[in-house]
Design a protein around this motif. Structure first.
Motif, PDB file in Angstrom:
ATOM      1  N   PRO A 225      51.057  25.530  39.806  1.00 26.31           N
ATOM      2  CA  PRO A 225      51.486  26.920  39.642  1.00 26.31           C
ATOM      3  C   PRO A 225      51.517  27.303  38.166  1.00 26.31           C
ATOM      4  N   VAL A 226      51.202  28.565  37.881  1.00 31.58           N
ATOM      5  CA  VAL A 226      51.277  29.051  36.506  1.00 31.58           C
ATOM      6  C   VAL A 226      52.554  29.854  36.275  1.00 31.58           C
ATOM      7  N   LEU A 227      53.333  30.053  37.330  1.00 29.31           N
ATOM      8  CA  LEU A 227      54.660  30.656  37.222  1.00 29.31           C
ATOM      9  C   LEU A 227      55.671  29.707  37.835  1.00 29.31           C
ATOM     10  N   PRO A 228      56.927  29.724  37.383  1.00 35.10           N
ATOM     11  CA  PRO A 228      57.957  28.918  38.035  1.00 35.10           C
ATOM     12  C   PRO A 228      58.061  29.290  39.511  1.00 35.10           C
ATOM     13  N   LEU A 229      57.959  28.295  40.379  1.00 31.67           N
ATOM     14  CA  LEU A 229      57.969  28.497  41.826  1.00 31.67           C
ATOM     15  C   LEU A 229      59.176  27.769  42.415  1.00 31.67           C
ATOM     16  N   SER A 230      60.157  28.528  42.871  1.00 36.54           N
ATOM     17  CA  SER A 230      61.386  27.933  43.407  1.00 36.54           C
ATOM     18  C   SER A 230      61.153  27.428  44.821  1.00 36.54           C
ATOM     19  N   SER A 231      61.563  26.202  45.078  1.00 40.64           N
ATOM     20  CA  SER A 231      61.406  25.596  46.393  1.00 40.64           C
ATOM     21  C   SER A 231      62.506  26.064  47.336  1.00 40.64           C
ATOM     22  N   CYS A 232      62.162  26.138  48.627  1.00 40.91           N
ATOM     23  CA  CYS A 232      63.172  26.426  49.644  1.00 40.91           C
ATOM     24  C   CYS A 232      63.631  25.153  50.349  1.00 40.91           C
TER      25      CYS A 232
END
Length: 345
Positions: A225-232
């Motif tokens: 990812p090139v943006l911070p991706l928050s996990s669920c």
């Protein structure tokens, strides 16, 4: 980091979802045409026609419909020079968020969502399955609503506290008999078994579907990812292609929590969240920062107003995650007073 896009879990979206935005903005129309080319569905099938009656195709087409609403809104916001500094979502929203974060191309996402409709749904002759929504009063222990306290009922999702602070919102999943038992023993009106869902989402009961999807997921072309991706799945930020692949893989059988997404975004410094599409009802969940729900052109104006009023910094454009483009620039919506969601204490 200040602005985040939040995406909800898979639902059976109504035929009017995204209709006004599609009618008004060419960039949204372009998004639907693109997804039509990727899936073989017509634009009308994605946008407004009744979903298929069969459970599998209904889930596949419904997932594409929900993704189209969110991606179309993201494209519209990009045309208005609004871009997120972080993204995250719940279940299906996590996968669409992976696309917005630059980890998976739209073509690959759309093809995968259609493929999920081919996964095994129910085992003939097996006990009936389902899901329920529970609002657990604050004076009760949420652990008493699912395993191990309640056999055959799993915690599928924790949405966190309700806006009024009087309850905690959970999604329960498992055998229907167990869900009905929980509903009967809970305070009246606090647990609703949803008739339209006949499979135990986000539980080990979906292992056959996970096994079916595994070869496809293993072969999907993903990138970091090139943006911070928050996990669920846990409270963490996903930073590699293989971590995103793990999200796709575990999504079928593991519990997914909006609480994890929001807590990680809060840790990252998010000051405003834009909820893309109708999958998280407005005014129900108490987010830890202000939010604006976007489903209509009017909501777009409210989002722009909230960004201005809160002094939100917009992330610079990133070519790696450039949205679909339209040759026609849509009309800029009027800015109306913002009504961001309640800020948690």
């Amino acid at each position: 980091m200040t602005l985040a896009y939040i995406l909800g879990g898979g639902i059976s979206p109504a035929s009017e979802s995204g209709l006004e935005l599609h009618e008004q903005y060419p960039v949204v129309q372009n998004c639907y045409r693109e997804l039509s080319e990727h899936t073989g569905l017509t634009v009308a099938q994605i946008l407004s026609e009744p979903l298929p009656e069969e459970p599998g195709p209904r889930r596949g087409v419904g997932a594409v419909r929900q993704a189209a609403v969110a991606l179309g809104i993201a494209d519209l916001l990009a045309e208005l020079d609004v871009r997120p500094g972080a993204v995250g979502g719940l279940s299906l929203g996590g996968m669409v968020g992976s696309c917005l974060a630059g980890s998976i191309e739209r073509r690959e996402l759309a093809r995968y969502l259609m493929h999920t409709g081919e996964a095994p749904q129910v085992v003939p002759g097996a006990p009936a399955e389902g899901i329920a929504i529970a609002f657990v009063p604050t004076d009760r222990d949420p652990a008493g609503y699912h395993e191990p306290a309640v056999p055959d009922v799993h915690l599928a999702s924790d949405f966190g506290p309700s806006v009024d602070g009087g309850a905690r919102m959970l999604m329960l999943s498992g055998l229907r008999a167990g869900l009905e038992r929980v509903a009967a023993e809970a305070p009246p009106g606090t647990v609703a078994v949803l008739d339209q869902y006949r499979i135990a989402l986000h539980t080990p009961l979906r292992q056959a579907a996970r096994d079916f999807l595994e070869p496809w997921i293993a072969a999907m072309p993903l990138r970091d990812p090139v943006l911070p991706l928050s996990s669920c799945l846990e409270q963490r930020t996903l930073g590699t292609a293989e971590e995103v692949r793990d999200l796709f893989r575990r999504n079928t059988t593991d519990p997914v929590h909006l609480l994890h997404v929001c807590a990680e975004m809060k840790r990252q410094g998010v000051r405003l969240g834009l909820v893309l599409g109708p999958s998280i009802p407005s005014g129900v969940v108490d987010f830890p920062f202000p939010v604006v729900h976007i489903e209509t052109p009017e909501h777009v104006g409210q989002a722009l107003a909230a960004i201005y009023e809160l002094g939100i910094e917009i992330a610079p454009a990133t070519s790696e995650i450039a949205p679909a483009t339209s040759e026609i620039t849509p009309a800029t919506p009027e800015i109306t007073p913002a009504t961001p969601g309640r800020t948690a204490r």
